[in-house]
Design an enzyme around this catalytic site. Sequence first.
Site, PDB file in Angstrom:
ATOM      1  N   HIS A  46       0.699  -1.347   0.383  1.00  0.00           N
ATOM      2  CA  HIS A  46      -0.044   0.431  -0.001  1.00  0.00           C
ATOM      3  C   HIS A  46       0.905   1.122   0.102  1.00  0.00           C
ATOM      4  CE1 HIS A  46       0.903  -0.629   4.607  1.00  0.00           C
ATOM      5  NE2 HIS A  46       0.505   1.120   4.232  1.00  0.00           N
TER       6      HIS A  46
ATOM      7  N   ASP B 278      -0.538  -7.949   1.151  1.00  0.00           N
ATOM      8  CA  ASP B 278       0.044  -6.713   1.584  1.00  0.00           C
ATOM      9  C   ASP B 278       1.698  -6.205   1.738  1.00  0.00           C
ATOM     10  OD1 ASP B 278       0.040  -3.607   1.744  1.00  0.00           O
ATOM     11  OD2 ASP B 278      -0.348  -2.801   3.229  1.00  0.00           O
TER      12      ASP B 278
ATOM     13  N   SER C 133       4.378   2.254   8.060  1.00  0.00           N
ATOM     14  CA  SER C 133       4.103   1.145   6.974  1.00  0.00           C
ATOM     15  C   SER C 133       5.511   0.500   5.802  1.00  0.00           C
ATOM     16  CB  SER C 133       3.731   1.726   6.082  1.00  0.00           C
ATOM     17  OG  SER C 133       1.982   2.093   6.980  1.00  0.00           O
TER      18      SER C 133
END
Length: 253
Positions: A68, A112, A204
């Site tokens: 992402h 992901d 992230s």
Amino acid sequence: MTITIISLLLLASLLPHLTFTAHVNVGIVNGTEARPHSRPYMVSVQKNGKHNCGGFLISDQFVLTAAHCWKGTEILTVVVGAHDLRNISSSDRIGVKTYIPHPENTAKSKNDIMLLKLENKVQLINNVRLIPLPNDGEEVGPGTVCSVAGWGRLAANGSKSNVLMEADTTTINPAECKRKWGSHFLAPKMICAYGAGGSCYADSGGPLVCGDTAVGVTIFAKKEYCNSPERPNVYSKISAYTKWILNEIGKIK
């Protein structure tokens, strides 16, 4: 009270079909400054010259991060060998040649994980090193003390850190993770962990490190607190993707 969940980078407005989460980017909260260059595998994944996500070197030309962290049209660069992002040289910045998100990645944080093939191979020196990956199917037991690091926010509503921060965190039994996250947690492909400190916005893609091995990729957490015992931080389980990673690294020249 409705619990708002984030999957760390993309804004909800970009994904109107999602009803359960707002996608924004998740820094280390309640952490400490890392000893400079003590985590030489860490990279800053950047957009328009600014830190956007974490990542880590797994070969001299490949970075592992979260899928992402790339929307599909952006041009990203990575910064290697850094500690303080205010003090980097042009030689530390490398362009991305090929973006390789997992082919079964979905907007709901499934699969992901993403590889970035760099335009040039990095020179492996003291400040730039690789981190090992787990074997295919290898498990990390609950109660394992691990660590996270990044340049993300120091608090949910705070500013990003200029220097690399780190914190210890402890893995949680998958059944407990499932109880706390419900259908959002997929035990075969995810790990969750909680500690005094943890990941937040802009972390992230950074690694969950247990021992000297990267076992997870930071993907989502609770929006309001970033490091909540009721919604522990969640990571893609790298051992579920080891075959895919090695295949991609081997076949792309």
